[in-house]
Design an enzyme around this catalytic site. Structure first.
Site, mmCIF file in Angstrom:
data_model
loop_
_atom_site.group_PDB
_atom_site.id
_atom_site.type_symbol
_atom_site.label_atom_id
_atom_site.label_comp_id
_atom_site.label_asym_id
_atom_site.label_seq_id
_atom_site.Cartn_x
_atom_site.Cartn_y
_atom_site.Cartn_z
ATOM 1 N N MET A 1 -47.498 19.551 -2.267
ATOM 2 C CA MET A 1 -46.313 20.116 -1.626
ATOM 3 C C MET A 1 -45.560 18.981 -0.962
ATOM 4 O O MET A 1 -45.977 18.457 0.077
ATOM 5 C CB MET A 1 -46.693 21.194 -0.616
ATOM 6 C CG MET A 1 -47.324 22.428 -1.247
ATOM 7 S SD MET A 1 -47.653 23.737 -0.055
ATOM 8 C CE MET A 1 -45.988 24.181 0.414
ATOM 9 N N GLU A 2 -44.469 18.576 -1.578
ATOM 10 C CA GLU A 2 -43.685 17.451 -1.100
ATOM 11 C C GLU A 2 -43.219 17.687 0.334
ATOM 12 O O GLU A 2 -42.679 18.745 0.660
ATOM 13 C CB GLU A 2 -42.477 17.245 -2.015
ATOM 14 C CG GLU A 2 -41.521 16.158 -1.581
ATOM 15 C CD GLU A 2 -42.107 14.760 -1.686
ATOM 16 O OE1 GLU A 2 -41.481 13.827 -1.174
ATOM 17 O OE2 GLU A 2 -43.177 14.608 -2.302
ATOM 18 N N GLN B 1 -50.192 12.584 -8.753
ATOM 19 C CA GLN B 1 -49.129 13.151 -9.579
ATOM 20 C C GLN B 1 -47.950 12.182 -9.698
ATOM 21 O O GLN B 1 -47.502 11.612 -8.707
ATOM 22 C CB GLN B 1 -48.646 14.472 -8.991
ATOM 23 C CG GLN B 1 -47.659 15.219 -9.881
ATOM 24 C CD GLN B 1 -47.223 16.532 -9.280
ATOM 25 O OE1 GLN B 1 -46.341 16.559 -8.430
ATOM 26 N NE2 GLN B 1 -47.825 17.631 -9.738
ATOM 27 N N CYS C 1 -41.059 20.558 -10.318
ATOM 28 C CA CYS C 1 -40.324 20.450 -9.058
ATOM 29 C C CYS C 1 -38.920 21.039 -9.204
ATOM 30 O O CYS C 1 -38.157 20.622 -10.085
ATOM 31 C CB CYS C 1 -40.245 19.000 -8.608
ATOM 32 S SG CYS C 1 -39.340 18.787 -7.051
ATOM 33 N N LYS D 1 -48.218 19.814 -14.796
ATOM 34 C CA LYS D 1 -47.843 21.062 -14.127
ATOM 35 C C LYS D 1 -46.431 21.432 -14.549
ATOM 36 O O LYS D 1 -45.543 20.572 -14.573
ATOM 37 C CB LYS D 1 -47.917 20.920 -12.607
ATOM 38 C CG LYS D 1 -47.621 22.230 -11.864
ATOM 39 C CD LYS D 1 -47.758 22.080 -10.359
ATOM 40 C CE LYS D 1 -47.522 23.426 -9.674
ATOM 41 N NZ LYS D 1 -47.594 23.312 -8.196
ATOM 42 N N ASN E 1 -50.777 29.436 -10.789
ATOM 43 C CA ASN E 1 -50.228 28.988 -9.510
ATOM 44 C C ASN E 1 -49.035 29.866 -9.135
ATOM 45 O O ASN E 1 -48.234 30.221 -9.988
ATOM 46 C CB ASN E 1 -49.811 27.513 -9.622
ATOM 47 C CG ASN E 1 -49.123 26.981 -8.374
ATOM 48 O OD1 ASN E 1 -48.060 26.391 -8.463
ATOM 49 N ND2 ASN E 1 -49.710 27.173 -7.212
ATOM 50 N N GLU F 1 -47.729 32.417 -5.412
ATOM 51 C CA GLU F 1 -47.840 33.660 -4.647
ATOM 52 C C GLU F 1 -49.271 34.107 -4.398
ATOM 53 O O GLU F 1 -49.541 35.309 -4.311
ATOM 54 C CB GLU F 1 -47.059 34.789 -5.332
ATOM 55 C CG GLU F 1 -45.556 34.659 -5.213
ATOM 56 C CD GLU F 1 -45.055 34.622 -3.774
ATOM 57 O OE1 GLU F 1 -45.328 35.560 -3.016
ATOM 58 O OE2 GLU F 1 -44.395 33.621 -3.417
#
Length: 327
Positions: A9-10, A69, A99, A140, A200, A202
């Protein structure tokens, strides 16, 4: 047992929060925030600065393996940087095709690459050639840019390029982070590729995890915002899978979280300049408010504060021990 992965999570899940969350336990591996590759060969220190775990055998201090990543759009440049990264012996190398950030997408990176499955294949094949088989090589993706017209083609391209596993964030770029996550699409992707597919999107609760696995037909799940909002989520999922039941005592969880908040604050203060430290703490507290009324009270108490010392005093008033420098 099925795997649980801590998502990148950037701007939020950096090495400090990875340390805290993996110390709680439950994760099989973590994936770093993306290292941006944009035309130059990065020096080793660029990877080490973002992923200091590389100096610890590519593991967090709790021992959780860290996959690094990369994000970029040029096959040759990504391959050259991946070869540089290989020399640092990462626990894995992952490519970011998910992203949705405008600053990334304007330059044709991240989820925008899902408009061109052939370019995905070129990128993955180029990187595959420089990553030795003993280093897991993954990717991803999201479901697409604006729709799912090319979802399966993108998944096939990534698989053909040589990845060994695929994480799918079950929304398009246009969806952003708005619910729902379309887990049914993960089942469709699993039907057209042979590699493992990790779901991936929710997963906020144990019940969400169960539904995600059922709808996606995937036992492996990556958790991002849900992990930040509930640091004990992975352990709850493990307990449920082991038939141990799910503890519902949030007061006890808050007591266990207090020393972790103290450690986070101490590490953040040591890592960033003083004016940036309060914002980092508020960002995490903002996520914790979803599950902890105590975090809501603490967030409101520090919300208007900008000084490290005054925030430290408020933390102590809320039962969070703050270590101060000697002398």
């Amino acid at each position: 047992m099925a795997r649980l992965l801590l998502a990148p999570m950037e701007g939020l899940v950096d090495d400090v929060l990875r340390d805290v969350l993996t110390r709680v336990g439950g994760y099989d591996l973590a994936v770093s925030e993306f290292v941006r590759v944009s035309g130059n060969l990065l020096p080793p220190r660029a990877f080490q600065r973002l992923c200091p775990e590389l100096g610890n055998g590519s593991r967090t201090r709790a021992g959780t393996p860290l996959v690094v990543q990369l994000l970029g759009s040029d096959p040759g440049c990504l391959a050259e940087n991946a070869a540089q990264l290989v020399e640092l012996a990462p626990a894995g190398i992952d490519l970011n095709f998910g992203c949705p950030a405008p600053t990334v997408n304007r330059h044709g990176g991240g989820a925008m690459l899902l408009a061109d499955p052939e370019q995905l294949l070129r990128i993955v094949a180029a990187v595959r050639r420089v990553v030795p088989p003993e280093i897991p090589f993954t990717a991803k993706m999201r479901l697409g840019v604006r729709d799912t017209e090319k979802t399966l083609d993108c998944a096939r391209a990534l698989a053909a390029g040589g990845i060994v596993a695929l994480v799918v964030h079950a929304r398009t770029r246009a969806d952003g982070y708005r619910p729902p996550a379309h887990w049914e699409w993960i089942a469709r992707i699993r039907a057209v590729v042979q590699q493992p597919v990790i779901a991936n999107g929710e997963v906020w609760t144990v019940a969400d995890h169960l539904r995600c696995c059922a709808v996606s037909s995937s036992d492996d799940v990556m958790i991002g915002r849900g992990a930040v909002a509930d640091p004990f989520l992975a352990r709850r999922i493990r307990a449920q899978a082991a038939g141990e039941g799910v503890a519902a005592d949030r007061c006890d969880d808050w007591r266990r979280l207090q020393p972790l908040l103290a450690s986070y604050w101490q590490q953040v203060c040591a890592k960033v300049v003083a004016r940036h430290a309060p914002g980092r703490l508020k960002l995490w507290l903002g996520s914790l408010r979803r599950n902890f009324v105590e975090a809501e009270a603490l967030f409101m108490a520090v919300r208007a504060l900008a000084g490290v010392e005054e925030i430290s005093r408020v933390l102590e008033l809320h039962g969070i021990p703050v270590q101060r420098p000697l002398g």
